[in-house]
Structures are given as C-alpha cells and as structure tokens.
Design an enzyme around this catalytic site. Structure first.
Site, PDB file in Angstrom:
ATOM      1  N   LYS A 162      -2.367  -2.047  -3.255  1.00  0.00           N
ATOM      2  CA  LYS A 162      -3.430  -1.211  -2.668  1.00  0.00           C
ATOM      3  C   LYS A 162      -3.042   0.252  -2.856  1.00  0.00           C
ATOM      4  CE  LYS A 162      -5.908  -0.293   1.650  1.00  0.00           C
ATOM      5  NZ  LYS A 162      -6.575  -0.904   2.788  1.00  0.00           N
ATOM      6  N   GLU A 212       0.820  -1.221   0.000  1.00  0.00           N
ATOM      7  CA  GLU A 212       0.000   0.000   0.000  1.00  0.00           C
ATOM      8  C   GLU A 212       0.850   1.267   0.000  1.00  0.00           C
ATOM      9  OE1 GLU A 212      -2.694   0.441   3.327  1.00  0.00           O
ATOM     10  OE2 GLU A 212      -3.629   2.215   2.473  1.00  0.00           O
TER      11      GLU A 212
HETATM   12  P1  13P Z   1      -9.173   4.207   3.978  1.00  0.00           P
HETATM   13  O1  13P Z   1     -10.021   3.420   3.002  1.00  0.00           O
HETATM   14  O2  13P Z   1      -9.951   4.828   5.075  1.00  0.00           O
HETATM   15  O3  13P Z   1      -8.235   5.129   3.283  1.00  0.00           O
HETATM   16  O4  13P Z   1      -8.245   3.152   4.708  1.00  0.00           O
HETATM   17  C1  13P Z   1      -7.616   2.193   3.970  1.00  0.00           C
HETATM   18  C2  13P Z   1      -6.463   1.699   4.715  1.00  0.00           C
HETATM   19  O5  13P Z   1      -6.351   0.519   4.973  1.00  0.00           O
HETATM   20  C3  13P Z   1      -5.429   2.638   5.156  1.00  0.00           C
HETATM   21  O6  13P Z   1      -4.283   1.934   5.465  1.00  0.00           O
END
Ligand code: 13P
Length: 355
Positions: A220, A178
């Site tokens: 992600k 991510e």
């Molecule tokens: P949000 O969808 O609230 O951005 O959170 C996703 C997430 O896992 C942040 O690490």
C-alpha cells in the site's frame, strides 16, 4: 501458516477490479475529521459512522476488503446487534484490521517518526484472527524535507514493517504493507519519486530478510506526487507515469497487488490518477493496481452526513458513488463525466440505519 490460503486471500483482495476501503482511523484521527465538520466526537457517533459505511447497499460490488480499527471490530449494528465483522462478511467483503500503534516521534531524528506496535503483536493478531479478520495493516510515515528522510528513519520503519508482515503471515493474516511518503511539503515530483524508490527498495530488502512470502502480501504505497506546497503541480498523466516508473523499479513481480493510499488528494484526483495508470500501463504490469483509500472514499460522504440521521441515505449514496468511481478507475473506465451523473442511480432505496 497455510501459504495457499494466504495467497488466495491476497488475490481476492485485488480481484474483480475491486479495492480496499480503509475505515481504520484511530480514535484521535477520526475525532479530528469529525471536529473539522462540527460532528460530536464520541464512541457512539464513531460507531454510527462506521455503521453507515458497512450498511451501504451495493458496497461489495466495488469493495473487496475493509480495514477496521480495534474499536470498530468490536462493535455492532445498533438495531439488531449484528457484529460489523458479520455485516461486512455477509456483504462479500473481507474484514481486515489496523494493527500498528501509530507513528511516534523518532529519538535522535527531529521531524521524523517511527511506527510502534510490535510488542505483543503475535497475541493481538491471534485475537483478531479469532474475531474474523483475514488481513492486517501497518502504516509507516516518511516525511520529505530539508535533510530528511534519513537512512535511519527509512531503515527502522522498513524493519518494523517486515517484522509485522512476518508475524501476520505466521498468524494466517495477509499483511498490507504501507510505507507512506507524505505529501506535505514543497518538494517536487522528482524528489518524491527518488524518496519513494529508496523507501520501497529498503522495505523489500527487509521483507526478504524476514522471510516474508511476497505472494501473500499487498503493498500500500503513496502515489508519486509533488508536495502539496510545491509551486509546480503536475498533470494526471505525469503523476501516472512517474508512479508506475517508480513501482516498476522497486516492487517485485511476485507481489499480487498494489493498493494505493490517497494521502490527502481530492477524491476525484485520486480516481483520475489511478485510472490513468491503468489506461496507460495495465497491459504490461506484473501486479494489479488497485486502491485502499480512506479519505478519497469517505470524505465526501462524511461531509454530507454531518452526524445527522436524516442524511444517512445521501451519505451512503456518495460513498457508493466513490467506490464505483474507483472500480471504474481500475478498469481504466473512469472519466470526469462520472462525477456529473446522479449518484442516486446505482443505489436502491434502503431503510435508514440509526445515526
Ligand atoms: P488515506 O487514503 O486517507 O490516505 O488513508 C489511507 C490509510 O489507510 C492511511 O493509513
């Protein structure tokens, strides 16, 4: 590492038009969201909120995997002591775990952050795997502003993501990688596109260097959006086009799925934008375009719950509704009309878990 198992888990995480539910807020982040609504910030109230989520009837129809936090993966349902990991697995949902230790100020790089947590990670992954986790998550944050992001920040975060991903695969866990380009700021859609492309190219270069098997991971990313303070906000279709263009340029076809974070968008916009991407491009994308939302699934339900046991059913209905909207968005079948349909229709009445 059993490569076939990793690949099978990664495929399951984006199969059947489902997506991931991020419920892995660290205690400070969870407390901040509770405080904003006047909900008490204790371990028991956090547990009750997570119990409400994992016992939402029908969730497994829409959600393939749930990302837990260290506190949560060790918790149980109040009434019968069922571990949350078992409750999730019984609902047909794959359990996952956040393993980074958070984003800290980066030395020598004012206004930028580096995610920590590599020390001791091999041992922690082995423990989480024993506890039933099948995938993990690590979030890097990249701020956009005057003179930032720097190459130093992008490279350091990409390197950490790749080392984390390699350790996950060694432990038999699918890494959710991510790199989040933040929405805060006055930057334009074009600037977000440019930064996101640079970040993703750097991340994949590092993943190659560290020998990460792309078929056994999930990306992600953020959607490509104008900054929240940018005077020019864009249409749903413009966001969908910019996001897909950016991803096609920078994400190898071997990656099975891309599951977006919501990043502070409203729940409805996040669904509408994901839907537009699937409507406009699905037939020629090499990867599944899915979701891994926290706020865009949880927030409406949290606002209804307010920490009160009397509101559990209504909150679960809202959670189920958002999950259903996002599965529809994966199919290109979401519309604003879904938001006007009663949220009580698709969820059977259930006994209330303790709040
Ligand atoms: P949000 O969808 O609230 O951005 O959170 C996703 C997430 O896992 C942040 O690490």
């Amino acid at each position: 590492m059993n490569a076939q198992e990793l690949i099978a888990t990664a495929k399951t995480m984006v199969a059947a038009d489902k997506g991931l539910l991020a419920m892995d807020e660290s205690n400070p982040t969870c407390n901040k969201r509770f405080a904003a609504l006047g909900i008490p910030q204790t371990v028991e109230v956090r547990r009750a909120w997570r119990e409400l989520i994992v016992t939402t009837p029908g969730l497994g129809e829409y959600i393939s995997g749930a990302i837990l936090y260290d506190e949560t993966i060790r918790q149980q349902k109040k009434k019968d002591g069922t571990p949350f990991v078992k409750a999730i697995t019984d609902a047909g949902i794959v359990p996952g775990i956040k393993v980074d230790a958070g984003a800290k100020d980066m030395a020598g790089h004012p206004r930028e952050r580096i995610t920590e947590g590599l020390d001791g990670l091999r041992d922690r992954l082995a423990e989480y795997s024993q506890m039933g986790a099948r995938f993990a998550k690590w979030r890097a944050v990249i701020a956009v502003g005057d003179g930032i992001p720097s190459r130093g920040c992008i490279e350091a975060n990409a390197h950490a993501l790749a080392r984390y991903a390699a350790l996950c695969q060694e432990a038999g866990l699918v890494p959710v990688v991510e790199p989040e380009v933040l929405m805060e700021g006055g930057h334009t859609l074009e600037r977000c596109c440019q930064v996101t492309e640079e970040v993703l190219r750097t991340v994949f270069n590092q993943l190659y260097s560290q020998g990460v098997r792309l078929e056994g991971m999930i990306l992600k990313p953020n959607m490509v959006l104008p900054g929240s303070a940018c005077p020019k906000q864009e249409t749903v279709d413009a966001v969908a086009d910019a996001t897909v263009k950016c991803l096609l340029r920078s994400v190898p076809a071997a990656v099975p799925g891309i599951a977006f974070l919501s990043g502070g968008q409203s729940a409805e916009l996040a669904s509408a934008r994901l839907n537009a991407m699937n409507v406009r491009f699905e037939s020629y994308l090499p990867w599944a375009l899915a979701f891994s939302f926290a706020r865009a699934i949880q927030q409406p339900a949290l606002e209804l719950w307010q920490g009160e046991s009397a509101n559990v059913l209504e909150a679960q209905q809202a959670l189920n509704h958002r999950a259903r909207c996002n599965r529809a968005a994966r199919r290109g079948e979401y519309s604003a009309g879904m938001e006007r349909v009663s949220t009580t229709r698709s969820i059977p009445a259930v006994a209330k878990p303790a709040a």
